[in-house]
Design a protein around this motif. Structure first.
Motif, mmCIF file in Angstrom:
data_model
loop_
_atom_site.group_PDB
_atom_site.id
_atom_site.type_symbol
_atom_site.label_atom_id
_atom_site.label_comp_id
_atom_site.label_asym_id
_atom_site.label_seq_id
_atom_site.Cartn_x
_atom_site.Cartn_y
_atom_site.Cartn_z
ATOM 1 N N TRP A 1 0.923 -1.576 -0.068
ATOM 2 C CA TRP A 1 -0.177 -0.208 0.055
ATOM 3 C C TRP A 1 0.928 0.850 0.186
ATOM 4 O O TRP A 1 2.316 0.654 0.120
ATOM 5 N N LEU A 2 0.086 2.569 -0.214
ATOM 6 C CA LEU A 2 0.892 3.278 -0.679
ATOM 7 C C LEU A 2 0.208 5.006 0.733
ATOM 8 O O LEU A 2 -0.659 4.551 1.124
ATOM 9 N N GLY A 3 1.277 5.184 1.091
ATOM 10 C CA GLY A 3 1.195 6.198 2.234
ATOM 11 C C GLY A 3 1.852 7.547 2.073
ATOM 12 O O GLY A 3 2.719 7.357 1.939
ATOM 13 N N ARG A 4 1.021 8.752 2.587
ATOM 14 C CA ARG A 4 1.867 10.069 3.137
ATOM 15 C C ARG A 4 2.452 9.977 4.824
ATOM 16 O O ARG A 4 2.022 9.996 5.122
ATOM 17 N N VAL A 5 3.611 10.145 4.718
ATOM 18 C CA VAL A 5 4.244 10.242 5.849
ATOM 19 C C VAL A 5 3.393 11.004 6.240
ATOM 20 O O VAL A 5 3.715 12.513 6.019
ATOM 21 N N ASP A 6 3.563 11.698 7.908
ATOM 22 C CA ASP A 6 2.688 13.003 8.875
ATOM 23 C C ASP A 6 4.119 12.641 9.363
ATOM 24 O O ASP A 6 4.662 14.486 9.781
ATOM 25 N N ALA A 7 4.873 11.523 10.242
ATOM 26 C CA ALA A 7 5.638 11.981 10.815
ATOM 27 C C ALA A 7 6.296 10.995 11.112
ATOM 28 O O ALA A 7 5.772 9.587 11.003
ATOM 29 N N ASP B 1 8.945 8.383 13.981
ATOM 30 C CA ASP B 1 9.347 8.990 15.168
ATOM 31 C C ASP B 1 10.853 7.885 14.978
ATOM 32 O O ASP B 1 10.304 6.555 15.210
ATOM 33 N N THR B 2 12.034 8.509 15.026
ATOM 34 C CA THR B 2 13.134 8.133 15.358
ATOM 35 C C THR B 2 13.797 6.381 16.403
ATOM 36 O O THR B 2 13.792 5.470 15.957
ATOM 37 N N ALA B 3 13.261 7.539 17.658
ATOM 38 C CA ALA B 3 13.278 6.680 19.334
ATOM 39 C C ALA B 3 11.785 5.408 19.285
ATOM 40 O O ALA B 3 12.888 4.294 19.139
ATOM 41 N N THR B 4 11.177 5.156 18.402
ATOM 42 C CA THR B 4 9.867 4.446 18.478
ATOM 43 C C THR B 4 10.663 3.251 17.719
ATOM 44 O O THR B 4 9.653 2.062 16.994
ATOM 45 N N GLY B 5 11.005 4.216 15.625
ATOM 46 C CA GLY B 5 10.627 3.148 14.985
ATOM 47 C C GLY B 5 9.353 3.493 14.072
ATOM 48 O O GLY B 5 9.094 2.780 13.270
ATOM 49 N N GLU B 6 8.302 4.229 14.296
ATOM 50 C CA GLU B 6 6.534 3.716 14.047
ATOM 51 C C GLU B 6 6.825 5.448 13.633
ATOM 52 O O GLU B 6 7.295 6.924 13.881
ATOM 53 N N LEU B 7 6.326 5.202 11.900
ATOM 54 C CA LEU B 7 5.779 6.079 11.209
ATOM 55 C C LEU B 7 4.181 5.973 11.385
ATOM 56 O O LEU B 7 3.393 5.357 11.521
ATOM 57 N N THR B 8 3.590 7.262 11.360
ATOM 58 C CA THR B 8 2.143 8.035 11.393
ATOM 59 C C THR B 8 2.313 8.604 9.820
ATOM 60 O O THR B 8 2.651 9.435 9.390
ATOM 61 N N ILE B 9 1.287 7.502 9.532
ATOM 62 C CA ILE B 9 1.118 7.982 7.598
ATOM 63 C C ILE B 9 -0.310 8.444 7.947
ATOM 64 O O ILE B 9 -1.242 8.219 8.403
ATOM 65 N N ASN B 10 -0.768 8.874 6.845
ATOM 66 C CA ASN B 10 -2.144 9.189 6.063
ATOM 67 C C ASN B 10 -2.726 8.981 4.928
ATOM 68 O O ASN B 10 -1.818 8.548 3.871
ATOM 69 N N ARG B 11 -3.432 8.619 4.232
ATOM 70 C CA ARG B 11 -3.668 8.114 2.841
ATOM 71 C C ARG B 11 -5.191 8.691 2.629
ATOM 72 O O ARG B 11 -5.885 9.163 3.455
ATOM 73 N N ASN B 12 -5.596 8.907 1.640
ATOM 74 C CA ASN B 12 -6.486 9.991 1.307
ATOM 75 C C ASN B 12 -8.283 9.164 1.262
ATOM 76 O O ASN B 12 -8.593 7.815 1.381
ATOM 77 N N GLY B 13 -9.003 9.809 2.122
ATOM 78 C CA GLY B 13 -9.874 9.457 2.883
ATOM 79 C C GLY B 13 -10.350 8.381 3.919
ATOM 80 O O GLY B 13 -10.988 7.539 4.595
ATOM 81 N N THR B 14 -9.092 8.088 4.868
ATOM 82 C CA THR B 14 -8.441 7.706 5.673
ATOM 83 C C THR B 14 -7.889 8.386 6.633
ATOM 84 O O THR B 14 -7.404 9.230 6.610
ATOM 85 N N GLY B 15 -8.164 8.108 7.920
ATOM 86 C CA GLY B 15 -7.307 8.297 8.703
ATOM 87 C C GLY B 15 -5.995 8.647 8.844
ATOM 88 O O GLY B 15 -5.177 7.726 8.383
ATOM 89 N N GLN B 16 -5.388 9.017 10.275
ATOM 90 C CA GLN B 16 -4.067 8.165 10.062
ATOM 91 C C GLN B 16 -3.749 7.074 10.432
ATOM 92 O O GLN B 16 -4.738 6.810 11.689
ATOM 93 N N ILE B 17 -2.386 6.773 10.296
ATOM 94 C CA ILE B 17 -3.016 5.377 10.505
ATOM 95 C C ILE B 17 -1.091 4.764 11.140
ATOM 96 O O ILE B 17 -0.057 5.532 10.218
ATOM 97 N N MET B 18 -0.374 4.721 12.247
ATOM 98 C CA MET B 18 0.729 3.790 12.720
ATOM 99 C C MET B 18 1.088 2.723 12.056
ATOM 100 O O MET B 18 0.285 1.617 12.210
ATOM 101 N N ILE B 19 2.271 2.712 11.466
ATOM 102 C CA ILE B 19 2.713 1.519 10.671
ATOM 103 C C ILE B 19 4.145 1.478 11.697
ATOM 104 O O ILE B 19 4.633 2.459 11.170
ATOM 105 N N ASP B 20 4.439 0.013 11.901
ATOM 106 C CA ASP B 20 6.333 0.025 12.080
ATOM 107 C C ASP B 20 7.358 0.200 10.828
ATOM 108 O O ASP B 20 6.856 -0.105 10.470
#
Length: 131
Positions: free
Chosen positions: A91-97, A99-118
């Motif tokens: 899947w594709l997503g746009r990076v919102d944030a 976090d280098t400490a935890t290694g998690e990305l907050t991404i956004n996809r059109n029409g959906t809210g923010q998603i946290m992925i490792d």
């Protein structure tokens, strides 16, 4: 006007079976090298994906193709990334944030809210897209 009679030594030599064998072997080695190089690049450096849905429009249209750079490790807000969803699909997503400490990305996809992925789910950063 004089004519020269051709002899068997004046004609072009017919290719021997050995020269065809050498040429075929050389072509086979070149083809094998090209296939191995392509597989190596595709698995380690970059890969092309087709976008079957309109989740990233207007930047990436439906049925567009994207080139994903797999060696990217630093993600900035606004970049588009490819990642493995829980279904196993890319899947594709746009990076919102990021976090280098935890290694998690907050991404956004059109029409959906923010998603946290490792970060381990990230395939790479989109560097090129076709329209």
């Amino acid at each position: 006007m004089t004519f020269k009679q051709t002899t068997s030594s004046d004609t072009a030599p017919i290719a021997s079976p050995r020269s065809w064998h050498r040429r075929l072997k050389r072509t086979g080695i070149g083809l094998a090298a090209a296939v191995l190089l392509t597989i190596g690049v595709r698995t380690t450096v970059a890969e092309v994906f087709v976008v079957p849905v309109a989740s990233m429009e207007p930047e990436i249209p439906q049925d567009g193709r994207v080139l994903v750079y797999k060696l990217a490790g630093d993600f900035q807000p606004g970049q588009i990334i490819a990642y493995r969803h829980t279904t196993g699909a890319a899947w594709l997503g746009r990076v919102d944030a990021f976090d280098t400490a935890t290694g998690e990305l907050t991404i956004n996809r059109n029409g959906t809210g923010q998603i946290m992925i490792d970060e381990s789910a990230v395939i790479g950063r989109v560097v090129l897209s076709t329209r």
